[in-house]
Design an enzyme around this catalytic site. Sequence first.
Site, short mmCIF file in Angstrom:
data_model
loop_
_atom_site.label_atom_id
_atom_site.label_comp_id
_atom_site.label_asym_id
_atom_site.label_seq_id
_atom_site.Cartn_x
_atom_site.Cartn_y
_atom_site.Cartn_z
N SER A 234 18.57 44.43 -33.49
CA SER A 234 17.68 45.58 -33.54
C SER A 234 18.16 46.77 -32.72
O SER A 234 17.56 47.85 -32.78
CB SER A 234 16.29 45.17 -33.05
OG SER A 234 16.34 44.72 -31.70
N LYS B 88 17.47 52.25 -25.69
CA LYS B 88 16.75 51.73 -26.84
C LYS B 88 15.26 51.98 -26.65
O LYS B 88 14.73 51.83 -25.54
CB LYS B 88 17.03 50.23 -26.96
CG LYS B 88 16.39 49.52 -28.13
CD LYS B 88 16.84 48.06 -28.15
CE LYS B 88 16.24 47.30 -29.33
NZ LYS B 88 16.75 45.91 -29.40
N SER C 292 20.32 40.72 -31.01
CA SER C 292 20.12 42.15 -31.24
C SER C 292 21.01 43.08 -30.42
O SER C 292 21.01 44.29 -30.64
CB SER C 292 18.65 42.52 -30.99
OG SER C 292 17.84 41.98 -32.00
#
Length: 461
Positions: free
Chosen positions: A151, A76, A175
């Site tokens: 996210s 990420k 997330s």
Amino acid sequence: MIPTIAEAAAAIAAKTLSPVELTEACLARTEALDGTLHAFIRLDAAGARGQARSAEARIMKDGPRSPLDGIPFAHKDIYGTAGIPTTGHSKVLKDHVPAEDATTVRLLAEAGVVMLGKLSTHEFAFGGPSFDLPWPPARNPWNPDHFPAGSSSGTGAAVATGMILGGTGSDTGGSIRGPAALCGITGIKPTYGLCSRAGVLPLAQSLDHTGPMAWTVEDCAILLQAMAGHDAADPASADRPVPDFRAELGRGVRGLRIGLVRHFHEQDNPVSPATLAGIEAAAAFFKAEGAVVRDVTLPSLADYNACGWLILLAEAWSVHEQWMRRDPSLYGELLRDRLVAGGLLSAGDYLAAQKKRRELIAATLAATADLDILLTASAPGEAPRIDAVPKWAFLEKPNFTMPFNVTGWPALTLCTGFGEGGLPVAMQLVGKPFAESTVFRAGQAYETAHAWRAKRPALVA
């Protein structure tokens, strides 16, 4: 066929699968699919090929370093990567190139992962889905018109389609578990402090967790084994031995005491029929396999969410205040507006929320004193359309994941089937602090008894 990490590791160790071949297959899927899904911000094909060749040579000479040696992986884009841009999916850091790897990036590299690149996120892990940023938002691999949650959205999409076999996520209010639920994969938010956050862009430091996302429970356990451990560079890092997270796999659930938090998903935020059916079927499965299953009442979902979101907004404002005052136009509209809401909170508001947090933790401990696992929803239903997600969605209805950021307890999301629209639905299994092995035990027992892992998004075919 897309192998799991465990399957690929066994084949690599037996020298029947080459890390180079595996990496090329993942790169080919990425080339075919990422123009639609936008899971990657930055693909480093040349670097991945070089790492795969090195892994192959190393394994042929000395055997694999770990079950992750030669496994295609990605991070990420809030995880710091030395010499490779780490942007937080934002104009604010579009030219930011860290000098050092985040601790977890280094640990995974030492385990031998082949890094394909950096994955899409919501802006600074909070502002999304946004369409006014330098990179487009990731899309749901089961239907690209739909939301992958966030996210850790790029990780969810990339794992589901086999672009990578595993990836990193972060979880401040859900997330990791949100994208795992809507993308039909598996994700674990570990106990607060189990995995270092050093070198990872912060959102709200008293709620932030780092953790892995993969296709199966066992794969998440393998990844967590490499990521966990004390790190003096993270002041919240837990200084305790790292257990064997696969030690309880295969033991079944006989004797486990499971609390069904029915009011979360039936009254506090009623879920879709398919989600409810999946949870009820899972509870019945656990009971039939010898677990003790009973209803348990916790504080209301709204209480956990009011407390958690106030803390998150206040702490996020403290991270971004200097940049926001200097040039708020660098932010996307969605994140900018959310951060401003945090700037309107007072010190008194924040302290009241932290006091409430202590009360909620105490109440959760008391209600679960004779339980090992909690069972509830991870998301209310199938993924909505990506253009229909409200700016203030997180305030409109309480989510199912925030309670366990507030408490810091480990929580696992895994697929329980598919809804009327053909998109995944999921459940959440929650354990006591540092009881990840028990959570994995229950999750793997359910997962291996059901057929959901045999189905990939149609895009893959």
